[in-house]
Enzyme design. Structure first.
Site, short mmCIF file in Angstrom:
data_model
loop_
_atom_site.label_atom_id
_atom_site.label_comp_id
_atom_site.label_asym_id
_atom_site.label_seq_id
_atom_site.Cartn_x
_atom_site.Cartn_y
_atom_site.Cartn_z
N ARG A 1 0.91 -1.21 -0.07
CA ARG A 1 0.03 0.08 0.03
C ARG A 1 0.75 1.34 -0.02
NH1 ARG A 1 -3.15 -2.78 4.06
NH2 ARG A 1 -4.88 -3.80 2.73
N LYS B 1 2.58 11.34 -11.76
CA LYS B 1 1.78 10.29 -12.70
C LYS B 1 2.62 8.84 -13.03
CE LYS B 1 -1.23 13.02 -15.50
NZ LYS B 1 -1.70 13.46 -16.89
N LYS C 1 7.65 22.05 -16.21
CA LYS C 1 6.69 21.32 -15.91
C LYS C 1 6.10 21.17 -14.42
CE LYS C 1 4.94 16.40 -16.12
NZ LYS C 1 4.97 15.19 -16.66
N GLU D 1 -4.48 17.29 -11.95
CA GLU D 1 -4.89 17.73 -13.16
C GLU D 1 -6.46 17.92 -13.40
OE1 GLU D 1 -3.12 14.92 -16.41
OE2 GLU D 1 -4.96 15.28 -17.47
N ARG E 1 -2.81 21.59 -15.74
CA ARG E 1 -2.10 20.23 -16.08
C ARG E 1 -2.35 19.56 -17.36
NH1 ARG E 1 0.48 15.64 -12.01
NH2 ARG E 1 1.71 14.51 -13.44
N ASN F 1 -0.99 17.71 -22.19
CA ASN F 1 -1.63 16.54 -22.80
C ASN F 1 -1.51 17.22 -24.53
OD1 ASN F 1 -2.03 14.65 -20.95
ND2 ASN F 1 -3.95 15.86 -20.44
N HIS G 1 -1.13 14.90 -27.35
CA HIS G 1 -1.05 13.44 -26.76
C HIS G 1 -2.47 12.72 -26.85
CE1 HIS G 1 2.67 14.37 -24.64
NE2 HIS G 1 2.72 13.39 -24.03
N HIS H 1 -1.43 9.12 -28.08
CA HIS H 1 -1.64 7.98 -27.66
C HIS H 1 -2.50 6.96 -28.26
CE1 HIS H 1 -0.64 9.32 -23.25
NE2 HIS H 1 0.42 9.15 -24.11
N HIS I 1 7.16 7.00 -28.49
CA HIS I 1 6.35 7.89 -27.80
C HIS I 1 6.34 9.50 -28.30
CE1 HIS I 1 3.67 9.98 -24.81
NE2 HIS I 1 4.82 10.61 -24.41
#
Lengths: 336, 336
Positions: free
Chosen positions: B108, B130, B214, B224, B228, B232, B235, B239, B249
């Protein structure tokens, strides 16, 4: 239905005591909700799930593993779930643990709620935000701590709860009494399982009392740096034998509590070990078992509560008062 | 080595700029640390890992999946890792994503740090907490947001970085410039990749500028819910095509940025789409590709940024200024 909202960490959790499953519609938008439940419950209460998007899992601790998480995530993607989706776990501890964990990691976290349908889930598993899956024989080795948005109690589900599950639930209730509530310990001594299964009002009262007891401990220590550790009473040895010997969680921790109470007699001068064992036995729970000592010690060496060469063990000082004591593995090996 | 500590959410993250791998010993206790890296890096820099407990993964995005997480957790258990263990991810974005995710769920949650060894990981992947794994062709579908305890930069690792990885890293740098820093955009226009690969000081300056850019965005919006999202840029489409066409990428998001810049010309009146494309091409990146429109739209329908029938797309208003605009899928289908 009585609603009480509790702040746990930065989250706000609404508890709906003594409610009804039909109230779920007022708690979450049906078009953006996916229910997670298991085959047993779905077979017994199928009608209730009508009109809800549902994912039905195979039942039992054997499926509280990563493969189930992957399968559910793939189903969620196929169903078009997004970050606005709420997951609702309807079931026992395995279902609530899995639901909370999947909701914590799917798309990096979505909202979730619980409808606990076993005594154990009502008084324990649904509360406090600990969730996760087993890795091999190691219990809850992967998981997170994240709170549900709501917990809805509908005790009507208990009508179909198997006897063994009742005993398992009462193992956690006896644990709560032993570590924190000597009044409840005496109340349990003066009744038995048959009494609580018959008396709806007394049962509802007992469940609420236990839910509140655990909630207060978690509120004070969400991340288990202090008093929350006391809830592990009976769980250290219990977890070590549970998956090795296919015991139910309740049986395993009952054996663990029997051991911890006896150990307390030696280490803290606790004098009521016999009453703890007697109460567990009164509720149909085992307090001792034959197990492979070497195997159990090997698992204990990998326990989450381990710290170098000692393990932090929860012991009783008196009924209603638990303490944590670091015990060296070498010493523990002698006791086991 | 210059150390700066940043508060992100409730966490405190120490950045060690322009440092050296040997400094790792002062950041974490070697006896309670496990390094996670990949075979490429271990083959090229094996000496550096001497004396450290290490888990060596197969390299590449194909292994950023749950099966790797399970395998690492089993190794950690076998190594006797506990809640006091720190994981250190030494590698590119795949290694840092996996390390952060495993550390977030193992027992955890345990402590972790990063030594990013690619331009992309230095300026992007290591920053902001992230982390996660892919599920099928869906990128980062399971994950958490949790900050590392430290990030240690040692640019000496870049000596062995393949050309394609340099280009990938600069795709994110160009993204930062396009959405937030028109001065850096002009700086990039006036140089090229060869320049930065030769000029250590200018490269170090550029990497730090991007890491700080960043970090400031993430500090203002860890979860986000606002700015934030601007990161993207490129992206969403990127993606959707990355895992389908086995693009790197950087290539994928470069194509995504080319598309988003062109879309901006239509939807926001952005006039510099040509400069965005020209800069990407100057750094050896593609800005267009043939792809199966139906397949791509199908993946977009399952994007994490989807909200019912629209997708929130990042567009440019001018160089250095991005905005979010919800675009209905039907309209998007026409543009693709």
């Amino acid at each position: 239905m009585q609603t009480q909202t509790f702040r746990i960490g930065t989250a706000s959790v609404a508890y709906h005591f003594d409610g009804s499953f039909t109230a779920l519609r007022s708690l979450t938008d049906r078009d953006h909700t996916v229910i997670i439940t298991d085959e047993n419950l779905f077979a017994l209460h199928g009608k209730r799930f009508k009109g809800w998007n549902s994912i039905v899992l195979k039942p039992g601790e054997d499926f509280k593993v990563q493969a189930t998480v992957d399968a559910v995530i793939e189903q969620l993607i196929d169903m078009g779930a997004d970050r606005q989706t709420t997951l609702v776990g309807v079931g026992g501890g395995v279902v609530t643990d899995l639901t909370g964990y999947i909701a914590s990691i799917f798309m990096r976290g979505i909202s979730f709620g619980f409808v606990p349908t076993t005594v154990l889930a009502l008084v324990d598993a649904s509360i406090g935000g600990k969730n996760g899956v087993d890795v091999g024989i190691y219990k809850n080795m992967a998981g997170t701590i994240r709170q549900p948005r709501f917990i809805l109690h509908d005790l009507a589900f208990l009508a179909t709860l198997p006897d063994a599950e009742w005993r398992s639930g009462f193992a956690e209730i006896i644990k709560h009494a032993a570590i924190r509530d000597s009044g409840m310990f005496r109340q349990l001594e003066s009744h038995d399982l048959t009494f609580f299964r018959k008396k709806k009002k007394e049962l509802a009262g007992l469940i609420k009392r236990n839910a509140l007891l655990k909630t207060r401990i978690v509120q004070a220590d969400e991340l288990e740096t202090g008093d929350r550790k006391l809830l592990n009473f009976g769980h250290t040895l219990g977890h070590a034998i549970e998956n090795q010997y296919e015991l139910s969680h309740g049986e395993a921790i009952s054996i663990g509590m029997g051991f911890a109470a006896a150990l307390s007699s030696v280490l803290t001068g606790f004098r009521q070990a016999d009453r703890v064992s007697a109460l567990l036995e009164k509720y149909g729970l085992p307090v001792a078992a034959d197990y492979d000592r070497a195997k159990v010690l090997d698992v204990l060496l990998k326990d989450k509560k381990k710290q170098q060469d000692t393990i932090r063990f929860v012991l009783l000082e008196r009924l209603g008062k638990a303490v944590i004591q670091p015990i060296p593995f070498t010493q523990l090996a002698n006791f086991i």
